[in-house]
Structures are given as C-alpha cells and as structure tokens.
Design a protein around this motif. Structure first.
Motif, PDB file in Angstrom:
ATOM      1  N   HIS A   1       0.821  -1.212   0.000  1.00 55.54           N
ATOM      2  CA  HIS A   1       0.000   0.000   0.000  1.00 55.54           C
ATOM      3  C   HIS A   1       0.856   1.265   0.000  1.00 55.54           C
ATOM      4  N   LEU A   2       1.803   1.347   0.906  1.00 54.88           N
ATOM      5  CA  LEU A   2       2.572   2.585   1.083  1.00 54.88           C
ATOM      6  C   LEU A   2       3.614   2.814  -0.001  1.00 54.88           C
ATOM      7  N   TYR A   3       4.333   1.782  -0.363  1.00 57.39           N
ATOM      8  CA  TYR A   3       5.418   1.933  -1.324  1.00 57.39           C
ATOM      9  C   TYR A   3       4.952   1.785  -2.768  1.00 57.39           C
ATOM     10  N   HIS A   4       3.893   0.987  -2.975  1.00 53.03           N
ATOM     11  CA  HIS A   4       3.488   0.681  -4.346  1.00 53.03           C
ATOM     12  C   HIS A   4       2.077   1.146  -4.690  1.00 53.03           C
ATOM     13  N   GLY A   5       1.382   1.755  -3.734  1.00 51.55           N
ATOM     14  CA  GLY A   5       0.052   2.313  -4.003  1.00 51.55           C
ATOM     15  C   GLY A   5      -1.036   1.278  -4.227  1.00 51.55           C
ATOM     16  N   ARG A   6      -0.809   0.053  -3.798  1.00 51.77           N
ATOM     17  CA  ARG A   6      -1.836  -0.986  -3.959  1.00 51.77           C
ATOM     18  C   ARG A   6      -2.749  -0.988  -2.757  1.00 51.77           C
ATOM     19  N   VAL A   7      -3.978  -1.366  -2.992  1.00 53.90           N
ATOM     20  CA  VAL A   7      -4.961  -1.427  -1.889  1.00 53.90           C
ATOM     21  C   VAL A   7      -5.189  -2.851  -1.490  1.00 53.90           C
TER      22      VAL A   7
END
Length: 115
Positions: free
Chosen positions: A109-115
């Motif tokens: 989530h934080l580094y790659h923007g995935r949910v």
C-alpha cells in the motif's frame, strides 16, 4: 387486493431508487443499496487470523509505516519486533506470520500504491 397493490407499489418505488443512483455497484455487477456495503480498509486484518496473528498483522502494518516514514528500504527482517517478538515462545511463530503478512500489506500500500 389492497395489500398486494401496496406491496407492488413499494417494489416499484424500490426499483425507482435503484434507477436514480441510490446504490453502489461491485466489480461483479452486484447492486446493493447505498450504505449497505461495508467498507474494508486496506489495513484491516483478515478475518481468518487468530488473536496472536492479528496482533502481529497490526504490528507489521505499523512497522511498514515506520520504515516508509523514515525512508528505509522495506525489509521485514530489519524489524526488531519481527525478529525478537516480546511474547511467550508458544506465540512467536503465529505472531511472526501475522507480522510478515501485515508488513507486506503495508509495503504494497505505502510503497506501491496498492490497496
């Protein structure tokens, strides 16, 4: 007869609400009334985890947040609380599994923007 007309009118009114956008739609096309679908936050522990694993999952999310906030390269093995959890021996492996899973969710989530 009056009751069946009332029920039919209520059904038509319900369909009317669907037509004017009082709904949310899922990826599979499922339509549910607005507010009916419970939002799942990215950092919520999966339901199948036991209490010790949930604790680890939460701590893993927090570890990823700390690494991200301090601009560190993400590596679960660099987290002291993962390597040496302050728990009874019997709980350490379950905690580490939960921690690792939470850490990975946090990194995604934080580094790659995935949910």
């Amino acid at each position: 007869m009056k009751n069946s007309i009332g029920i039919w009118a209520a059904a038509v009114a319900g369909v009317g609400l669907l037509a004017v956008g009082g709904v949310s739609s899922g990826a599979a096309g499922f339509v549910a009334p607005a507010g009916y679908v419970q939002e799942h936050h990215w950092d919520a522990p999966p339901a199948e985890l036991d209490d010790v694993q949930r604790h680890g999952f939460h701590d893993g999310i927090e570890g990823a947040r700390k690494d991200y906030g301090n601009h560190r390269r993400p590596d679960v093995n660099n987290r002291e609380e993962f390597r040496h959890p302050d728990l009874p021996e019997r709980d350490r492996e379950a905690y580490r599994r939960g921690f690792e899973r939470g850490y990975q969710v946090g990194v995604d989530h934080l580094y790659h923007g995935r949910v």
